[in-house]
Design an enzyme around this catalytic site. Structure first.
Site: not given
Ligand code: MN
Length: 301
Positions: A48, A245
């Protein structure tokens, strides 16, 4: 502030006496709008994606999760706005409840819209930059015509071409980095980034407009930019580039109309010491300018 009914659908779908999810609340991002991606083992595993906009988290369920490959166009089904407080939610949504299953915070950080976010969202083409622990660079959400339905419009989540893109065959971020980032520090924009955002909003005023630069003769001498010793690394490591470096000779090359001279950091002329380098620099397609570098020879390891 969120519109009064922005969370109505979110709240209708849930019984807060049973689910541990928050009903409302949460503070908007201080310096920049927040983003979160939650990995959600619901009926089907999905990711999501939530972007803070207008006081709530605009939300998209992405079944396959994001991809750093611009060729992968990932289906992103828009779902109901979530409260900002949802950003820190991790836990188990109980059986028989809406979205039953485990949720973890898979990535988090802040996002920067490219152009006007509200307008992009409205028009179904939202371009943005992500600054997370896992996701970086430029992305686009584009709404598909005639797909999904009015309540759950279908969008595509696409990685834009930039320095962060990676071919899917080489790197699959959801497989490579499967775990929660909830315990990791929040990522906030550094001052230079906030300044860059302002600069982008008014391109005619950007400080790197070379056409607007004043003309000046090539300087005879140039002091190299040196590092400043500090006690600790910067807190926002994602806002910095790190480089190995190398320990060699710091040398500046002055190129003017085919003439190449090499100088040490103290301004000593080392042109005669590195004739091969001088010849190589003469072949560069540069008419005039200064180059700053570290001269070294790498061994096998
Ligand atoms: Mn969900």
């Amino acid at each position: 502030m969120p519109q009064a009914d922005a969370l109505a659908l979110y709240q209708q779908k849930r019984n807060f006496a049973i689910t541990p999810e928050p009903a409302e609340g949460g503070e908007p991002g201080k310096d920049a709008p927040r983003f979160v991606i939650q990995k959600h083992w619901a009926t089907r595993l999905h990711y999501d994606l939530r972007l803070e906009l207008d006081g709530t988290m605009k939300s998209w369920a992405v079944p396959k999760g994001p991809s750093f490959d611009p060729a992968d166009k990932r289906m992103a089904v828009q779902v109901e706005d979530h409260p900002i407080s949802y950003n820190t939610f991790e836990g188990e949504i109980p059986p028989d409840q809406y979205g039953a299953g485990r949720v973890i915070v898979w990535d988090k950080g802040y996002w920067m819209p490219v152009g006007d976010a509200a307008e992009g969202y409205r028009n179904g083409k939202l371009k943005f930059e992500l600054h997370g622990h896992k996701l970086h660079g430029h992305w686009t959400l584009v709404r598909m015509h005639g797909r999904g339905n009015a309540k759950q419009p279908a969008w595509l989540l696409i990685k834009e071409h930039d320095a962060h893109e990676r071919p899917a065959a080489e790197f699959n971020v959801v497989e490579a980095l499967p775990d929660s980032v909830k315990a990791l520090p929040d990522i906030a924009p550094s001052e230079p980034l906030a300044a860059a955002r302002v600069a982008r909003a008014s391109p005619e005023k950007t400080s790197h407009d070379l056409l607007a630069a004043a003309e000046a003769p090539l300087p005879d001498k140039l002091a190299p930019q040196l590092a400043t010793l500090v006690a600790a690394p910067p807190a926002n490591t994602r806002d910095w580039l790190f480089e190995l470096k190398f320990d060699g000779y710091r040398v500046l090359a002055r190129i003017e109309e085919g003439d190449v001279r090499l100088f040490t950091r103290n301004g000593n002329d080392w042109t005669a010491r590195m004739p091969a380098l001088v010849e190589a620099l003469k072949t560069l397609p540069v008419r005039s300018g200064w180059l700053d570098g570290e001269i070294l020879v790498l061994d096998e390891s």
